[in-house]
Design an enzyme around this catalytic site. Structure first.
Site, PDB file in Angstrom:
ATOM      1  N   THR A  10     -10.202   0.928   5.547  1.00 20.64           N
ATOM      2  CA  THR A  10      -9.880  -0.138   6.499  1.00 20.64           C
ATOM      3  C   THR A  10     -10.364   0.296   7.884  1.00 20.64           C
ATOM      4  O   THR A  10     -10.989   1.337   8.038  1.00 20.64           O
ATOM      5  CB  THR A  10      -8.358  -0.386   6.543  1.00 20.64           C
ATOM      6  OG1 THR A  10      -7.717   0.764   7.135  1.00 20.64           O
ATOM      7  CG2 THR A  10      -7.792  -0.627   5.148  1.00 20.64           C
ATOM      8  N   SER A  62      -6.112  -8.338   8.346  1.00 22.24           N
ATOM      9  CA  SER A  62      -7.169  -7.414   7.927  1.00 22.24           C
ATOM     10  C   SER A  62      -6.559  -6.289   7.103  1.00 22.24           C
ATOM     11  O   SER A  62      -5.343  -6.203   6.931  1.00 22.24           O
ATOM     12  CB  SER A  62      -7.893  -6.828   9.145  1.00 22.24           C
ATOM     13  OG  SER A  62      -6.993  -6.049   9.937  1.00 22.24           O
ATOM     14  N   TYR A 111       2.263   8.823  15.425  1.00 19.87           N
ATOM     15  CA  TYR A 111       2.166   8.044  14.191  1.00 19.87           C
ATOM     16  C   TYR A 111       3.096   8.622  13.129  1.00 19.87           C
ATOM     17  O   TYR A 111       3.829   7.883  12.456  1.00 19.87           O
ATOM     18  CB  TYR A 111       0.721   8.064  13.711  1.00 19.87           C
ATOM     19  CG  TYR A 111       0.417   7.211  12.500  1.00 19.87           C
ATOM     20  CD1 TYR A 111       0.459   5.819  12.571  1.00 19.87           C
ATOM     21  CD2 TYR A 111       0.028   7.800  11.296  1.00 19.87           C
ATOM     22  CE1 TYR A 111       0.160   5.041  11.463  1.00 19.87           C
ATOM     23  CE2 TYR A 111      -0.280   7.028  10.187  1.00 19.87           C
ATOM     24  CZ  TYR A 111      -0.226   5.659  10.276  1.00 19.87           C
ATOM     25  OH  TYR A 111      -0.536   4.882   9.180  1.00 19.87           O
ATOM     26  N   SER A 117       3.143   5.731   5.182  1.00 23.63           N
ATOM     27  CA  SER A 117       1.897   6.485   5.070  1.00 23.63           C
ATOM     28  C   SER A 117       2.195   7.839   4.448  1.00 23.63           C
ATOM     29  O   SER A 117       3.348   8.301   4.470  1.00 23.63           O
ATOM     30  CB  SER A 117       1.288   6.686   6.462  1.00 23.63           C
ATOM     31  OG  SER A 117       0.184   7.566   6.432  1.00 23.63           O
ATOM     32  N   LYS A 153       6.210   6.760  11.304  1.00 27.26           N
ATOM     33  CA  LYS A 153       6.168   6.520   9.858  1.00 27.26           C
ATOM     34  C   LYS A 153       7.257   7.297   9.118  1.00 27.26           C
ATOM     35  O   LYS A 153       7.800   6.810   8.125  1.00 27.26           O
ATOM     36  CB  LYS A 153       4.781   6.863   9.312  1.00 27.26           C
ATOM     37  CG  LYS A 153       3.681   5.926   9.804  1.00 27.26           C
ATOM     38  CD  LYS A 153       3.928   4.476   9.398  1.00 27.26           C
ATOM     39  CE  LYS A 153       2.720   3.584   9.686  1.00 27.26           C
ATOM     40  NZ  LYS A 153       2.953   2.187   9.254  1.00 27.26           N
TER      41      LYS A 153
END
Length: 268
Positions: free
Chosen positions: A183, A12, A148, A135, A152
């Protein structure tokens, strides 16, 4: 010669969009992720040769077995995209430590393990591309995403150091720093207790279409760009402020060319 591209997190979002874009350019695609049915659905929609290798990125034995199958399929993996990951929406003060462990394991440690497994194949061939989907949150600390951001940021550090080491071996390393792309990343983000958030952000829903982001990424990799920012508005501005200059990449690569690794190893 037809390229073979292997994408993790390929069922996805950006992963599936990258598969579609590379398929348009005639590449063979290997798709990995946890959901075999969704991977198969993505593969069936591609007008190219495909192989699905489902596994959980945290299962190192399964990952190593998949690596052997990926290499054996066409005899080589030309491009590997470390894309599997999960985001976060929770304050540090309220977040359980296990959430940090899970996100860092999925977004950082597992991506390093998969890359390390494939690295000898590319180094021996003297060619290949390793692509790390980080990111803007890997460049700029963003509230509600401490775990996160940690993962990252770490992924970029690993990639930049690896790029320098591989600079005289024919293996290219690319870092991708997307901003808001349309997304399910926010919907699937982990909350303070590790459960899925279950709802999206307006900024994500109105973000760059995944197909557009994928085309930008694939084109930039083809041009040899080492750090690729895919964002708009304020997010793009933040990413550009924290962009690593090409001159610095070249300077570190020059250290390797001048024998830095050999000198360090000789010193023990």
């Amino acid at each position: 010669m037809t390229q073979t591209v292997w994408i993790t997190g390929g069922s996805s979002g950006i992963g599936a969009a990258l598969a579609a874009e590379w398929a348009k350019q005639g590449a063979n695609l290997i798709l990995s992720g946890r959901d075999e049915a969704r991977l198969s659905a993505v593969a069936e929609a591609l007008d190219t040769q495909t192989l699905t290798l489902p596994f959980d990125v945290r299962d190192e034995a399964a990952m190593l077995a998949a690596t052997e199958k990926a290499i054996a399929w066409t005899g080589n993996v030309d491009v590997f995209v470390a894309n599997a990951g999960v985001s976060q929406r929770s304050q540090a003060l309220k977040t359980q430590m296990q959430v940090y462990r899970d996100i860092i394991d999925i977004d950082l440690t597992a991506q390093i393990a998969a890359s390390q497994a494939l690295l000898p194949h590319m180094a021996e061939r003297g060619s290949g591309k390793l692509v790390f989907i980080s990111s803007i949150a890997g460049k700029v600390g963003v509230p509600m995403r401490t775990a996160y951001c940690a993962a990252k940021f770490g992924l970029i550090g690993y990639a930049d150091a690896l790029r320098a080491e591989m600079s005289n071996r024919g293996v290219d390393v690319h870092v991708i720093a997307p901003g808001s792309v349309a997304t399910n990343v926010s919907r699937n983000a982990l909350t303070s207790d590790g459960t899925k958030r279950g709802k999206s952000d307006g900024v994500i829903d109105n973000g760059i279409p995944a197909a557009d982001a994928a085309k930008t990424i694939v084109d930039a990799i083809g041009e040899g760009q080492r750090e690729i920012i895919v964002a708009q508005g304020m997010e793009e501005a933040m990413g550009e402020m924290r962009r690593t200059p090409d001159q610095l990449f070249d300077q570190v690569a020059a250290m390797v060319a001048a024998g830095y690794i050999e000198k360090m190893e000789a010193e023990g």
